[in-house]
Design a protein around this motif. Structure first.
Motif, short mmCIF file in Angstrom:
data_model
loop_
_atom_site.label_atom_id
_atom_site.label_comp_id
_atom_site.label_asym_id
_atom_site.label_seq_id
_atom_site.Cartn_x
_atom_site.Cartn_y
_atom_site.Cartn_z
N TRP A 1 0.84 -1.19 0.00
CA TRP A 1 0.00 0.00 0.00
C TRP A 1 0.88 1.25 0.00
CZ3 TRP A 1 -5.06 0.00 -0.87
CH2 TRP A 1 -5.82 -1.15 -0.58
N ARG B 1 2.09 3.41 4.52
CA ARG B 1 3.07 2.60 5.25
C ARG B 1 4.42 2.54 4.54
NH1 ARG B 1 1.93 -1.05 9.29
NH2 ARG B 1 -0.26 -1.22 8.67
N ASN C 1 0.91 3.16 13.07
CA ASN C 1 0.46 1.78 12.85
C ASN C 1 -1.05 1.66 12.97
OD1 ASN C 1 2.96 0.65 12.29
ND2 ASN C 1 3.42 0.23 14.44
N HIS C 2 -1.65 2.39 13.90
CA HIS C 2 -3.11 2.36 14.02
C HIS C 2 -3.77 2.96 12.78
CE1 HIS C 2 -7.12 2.50 15.66
NE2 HIS C 2 -7.18 3.82 15.48
N HIS D 1 -2.44 3.20 9.77
CA HIS D 1 -2.22 2.29 8.64
C HIS D 1 -3.19 1.11 8.69
CE1 HIS D 1 1.14 4.65 7.54
NE2 HIS D 1 2.03 4.14 8.36
N ASP D 2 -3.40 0.57 9.88
CA ASP D 2 -4.31 -0.58 10.01
C ASP D 2 -5.73 -0.22 9.61
OD1 ASP D 2 -2.26 -2.20 10.86
OD2 ASP D 2 -2.74 -2.06 12.99
N TYR E 1 -6.60 2.19 7.62
CA TYR E 1 -6.55 2.53 6.20
C TYR E 1 -6.52 1.25 5.34
CZ TYR E 1 -5.44 6.43 2.96
OH TYR E 1 -5.49 7.41 2.01
N GLU E 2 -5.72 0.29 5.73
CA GLU E 2 -5.45 -0.88 4.88
C GLU E 2 -6.42 -2.04 5.11
OE1 GLU E 2 -0.59 -0.08 4.93
OE2 GLU E 2 -1.44 -1.87 5.87
N ARG E 3 -6.99 -2.13 6.31
CA ARG E 3 -7.79 -3.31 6.65
C ARG E 3 -9.30 -3.08 6.59
NH1 ARG E 3 -4.43 -5.93 11.80
NH2 ARG E 3 -2.42 -6.10 10.71
N SER E 4 -9.71 -1.84 6.37
CA SER E 4 -11.15 -1.56 6.30
C SER E 4 -11.64 -1.78 4.88
CB SER E 4 -11.42 -0.12 6.75
OG SER E 4 -10.98 0.09 8.08
N THR E 5 -12.19 -2.93 4.62
CA THR E 5 -12.60 -3.27 3.26
C THR E 5 -13.77 -2.43 2.77
OG1 THR E 5 -14.00 -5.05 4.13
CG2 THR E 5 -11.76 -5.64 3.47
N GLN F 1 -12.64 0.50 0.52
CA GLN F 1 -11.74 0.10 -0.55
C GLN F 1 -12.53 -0.32 -1.79
OE1 GLN F 1 -9.23 -3.02 1.00
NE2 GLN F 1 -8.41 -1.73 2.66
#
Length: 762
Positions: A588, A667, A686-687, A689-690, A692-696, A699
């Motif tokens: 990402w 990241r 890190n919070h 990024h998480d 941002y990247e893990r919330s489907t 996206q």
């Protein structure tokens, strides 16, 4: 040779070989610690060992000076070591070398400026220059004739062990902001101190004693082992306890380098040419370039490069062992020819594999390249130093040869990267070309089609009258220095930026009226628009398209292939470059966040895509900000982050044409938050990024077909590719990206989030 003599022989050999080990150690000592030595945003100077800072403020050029100081020191000492060793003896010269390691190692350990580090490396280089000349001479003079070749190989073996040892200890000591890199040179100084302390128990070279005390040494039995007690040894329990070989002609005055060069003696001239050639071709093979830069070489195609480098140094050690066995059985010439042949084949395959992103194949053959070197071209030139030149010219020839070694080492280390970049033509896919071992026009490969994009791209450009038979042209000329990059970008943004979306009709009536269909792909991000050609849009429709991209983050045009108007680009610029790359490994990320004016609206056109896989995923920074709790949003509002790349600048949240708050972090490129400790910064980032990247739900995933395109707001998104496809050349997945420069990122405390602006439910 009795048991006690064998043990003593082994101790003496180990003692002198520790000097050669130091040379290998310091070739590799800085390889894995560069990032921890140089201060940066993610590696701040903190109090460390003995009050010394954990890092040193310097540029990469300064680090290059520190690195190069080692080879300069080695060159200067190598050309005088023969004379010094002849005057004061081999053992005393080895002790001098050890003291220099101690002094230089302590300077490196406590140094807090680039000048002290460079001075320390220079002193260490002086010591290692002495070692490279002295160790082969000493081993040849103490070894029994029957095993002199095998013992001579120990010079190269010790160097290889030193390289591996430095890698093993430097990797765990290279943590950022720890200052542990200072212990690397401290370990070297400790080894040298042990050598000084044990010197009293070691012997002087019997050959040197014989030359300087000829009446005492008259044993002419060449087959008597120099380190074995001789029955007729007139000294019995003398200092060495060993007999010495004397030359048939008795004692001869040692020659200087100038005398050896100007000598008319055929034996001296032949010996000098042989050892000079051996050292020159050893370095000319590029082995030290591989040892210096193997991580960088392979990093262009894989993130596992450092582990391959570590394995390569281990192979370097173990593949020197066969030379110990075979050198007396196959002979020096046979081992050299085998080594050179295998290295040539390995170079060709290595070049091919790097140019075609074949990481496994490249890894195998970079190891094969080093292994081939280790069995012949590595040890044999050092072995010849003590065998080929006549005794009277041995020290002088060794100094001249090792001077050649060090100077070649310096220039190869200095020129390898610029030469690689020139031969590659600026293309990552051409960075293996240097291993073909021939200097030629890099476009020659392009003219043969080896590095050309797929036929669909070629056809599209040919239709527009643009010649890419030699690869993509460049406009402007690709810069080499950060200052040039900054100037180019500044020159391109001479007028204030006006976002075209600010001129658009909020209802987008002109754009939507021309489209056959407009549909949202998800609630928060992504819209597909059907039936439009970008080149046919008028200025009003283009402004409305910009607003649609700003609001929906990503707009895809899949129904009809985009017919890019390349002729307009060609007419505007004599030369231009649309950048592209092979398989990326960023995960990402956001494009070019290091730029003074990062890209805003970005267009990617895919000419070739795999049959299955290779989708692109985007995530909305606007929606990600909305998902954070109000307390957390208030915590990060106004914070600045540092982005990583060629140069740094500070930013935090950006505001696009909508005026909505968005996250401007990713990241891959965001390295820290200004004003916070690393642990605090990492916890917050890190919070983010998480989320941002893990919330489907924020996206969108886009499945490409050939000839389609996507447009997105680079300021308010992150994206990545689905790596579920092969990487066999450009024909697998190839696109052209055009990025428009936007404004400098900024934070407006009066701006609202998307939920606040649209009064959406939280």
């Amino acid at each position: 040779m009795g048991a006690s003599s064998t043990v003593r022989f082994a101790l003496v050999v180990t003692w002198i070989c520790s000097s050669a080990l130091q040379y290998g150690f310091h070739i590799s000592a800085l390889n894995s610690t560069q990032d921890s030595i140089i201060c940066s945003a993610s590696n701040r100077p903190l109090p460390g060992l003995a009050g010394a800072p954990t890092c040193v403020h310097m540029t990469t050029w300064g680090f290059g000076v520190v690195t190069a100081a080692f080879t300069l020191g080695g060159f200067f000492s190598s050309v005088v070591t023969g004379t010094i060793a002849d005057r004061v003896g081999r053992k005393r010269t080895a002790v001098y070398s050890a003291w220099l390691i101690i002094i230089g190692g302590l300077a490196m350990t406590i140094g807090s400026t680039v000048y002290i580090l460079a001075a320390g490396r220079f002193i260490i280089g002086l010591a290692c220059g002495i070692a490279t000349v002295l160790v082969p001479l000493y081993l040849s003079e103490v070894a029994p004739p029957a095993i002199r070749g095998s013992v001579g190989v120990l010079t190269q073996l010790s160097i290889c062990i030193g390289i591996f040892f430095a890698q093993v200890i430097s990797i765990p000591l290279s943590a950022l902001e720890s200052g542990n890199w200072r212990f690397v040179t401290l370990v070297s100084a400790a080894i040298a101190f042990t050598q000084v302390v044990t010197a009293a128990f070691m012997i002087e070279s019997p050959q040197w004693l014989a030359e300087h005390n000829p009446p005492l040494f008259n044993n002419s039995d060449e087959e008597t082992a120099p380190l074995a007690p001789g029955e007729d040894d007139p000294l019995g329990d003398n200092e060495s306890g060993f007999s010495a070989r004397s030359s048939a002609s008795g004692h001869e005055e040692s020659m200087s380098i100038a005398q050896a060069i100007s000598s008319k003696d055929p034996a001296v001239r032949k010996g000098l040419i042989t050892v000079l050639s051996g050292q020159f071709f050893q370095q000319g093979s590029g082995i030290n370039a591989v040892m210096y830069y193997s991580t960088g070489i392979l990093s262009t195609i894989s993130q596992n490069a450092k582990w391959v480098t570590l394995f390569t140094t281990l192979v370097n050690v173990f593949m020197t062992l066969p030379a110990v066995y075979f050198v007396e059985r196959l002979g020096r010439r046979a081992l050299l020819l085998i080594s050179l042949g295998a290295m040539s084949v390995s170079s060709i395959v290595l070049a091919y594999s790097i140019n075609n992103s074949q990481f496994f194949l490249a890894s195998v053959f970079i190891v094969m390249f080093v292994a081939s070197f280790s069995v012949g071209l590595g040890p044999i030139p050092f072995l010849l130093l003590g065998e080929v030149p006549p005794v009277k010219a041995r020290s002088a020839c060794a100094s001249a040869a090792l001077g050649t070694n060090w100077s070649s080492n310096f220039f190869i280390g200095l020129l390898f990267l610029p030469l690689r970049n020139w031969l590659s033509g600026g293309l990552p896919s051409g960075e293996g070309t240097i291993f073909y071992d021939t200097i030629h026009d890099p476009n020659a490969e392009l003219e043969q089609g080896a590095l050309l994009p797929p036929p669909s791209t070629q056809a599209r450009y040919a239709k527009a009258g643009i010649d890419i038979s030699k690869g993509y042209p460049s406009y402007p000329v690709p810069p080499k220095f950060v200052s040039e990059v900054s100037k180019i970008r500044t020159d391109l943004r001479k007028t204030p930026y006006v976002d075209p979306a600010t001129r658009a009709d909020p209802e987008k009536r002109a754009l939507f009226g021309a489209a056959k269909e407009v549909r949202d792909l998800t609630v928060h991000i992504g819209t597909e628009i059907v039936g439009l050609q970008l080149k046919d849009l008028d200025s009003k429709q283009r402004d409305e398209l910009a607003l649609l991209i700003a609001e929906r983050s990503v707009v895809d045009n899949k129904s009809a292939p985009v017919k890019s108007n390349l002729n307009s680009a060609k007419n505007k610029f004599d030369k231009f470059r649309i950048p592209y790359g092979g398989a990326g490994s960023y995960g990402w990320h956001t494009d070019l966040v290091h730029e003074a004016f990062p890209p805003g609206y970005t267009h990617l056109h895919q000419d070739a895509v795999p049959d299955v896989g290779g989708d692109t995923l985007w995530a909305s920074g606007v929606a990600a900000y909305d998902k954070l709790s109000p307390k957390f949003r208030s915590l990060i509002d106004g914070l600045n982050v540092i982005q990583r790349s060629a140069h740094q600048y500070l930013d935090d949240k950006d505001r696009n044409a909508t005026g909505w708050k968005t996250l401007f972090v990713n990241r891959a490129m965001t390295v820290g938050i200004e004003g916070l400790d690393k642990s605090e910064s990492d916890a917050i980032l890190n919070h983010i990024h998480d989320v941002y990247e893990r919330s489907t739900d924020i996206q969108v995933r886009w499945s490409w077909t050939p000839g389609t395109s996507a447009l997105w707001d680079n300021r308010a998104t992150i994206h990545t590719v689905s790596r579920d496809y092969g990487t066999e050349g450009f024909n697998n997945r190839h696109g052209t990206r055009v990025s428009s420069l936007a404004e400098k990122p900024f934070y407006d405390p009066k701006s609202q989030s998307r939920r606040e602006a649209l009064q959406l439910d939280v």
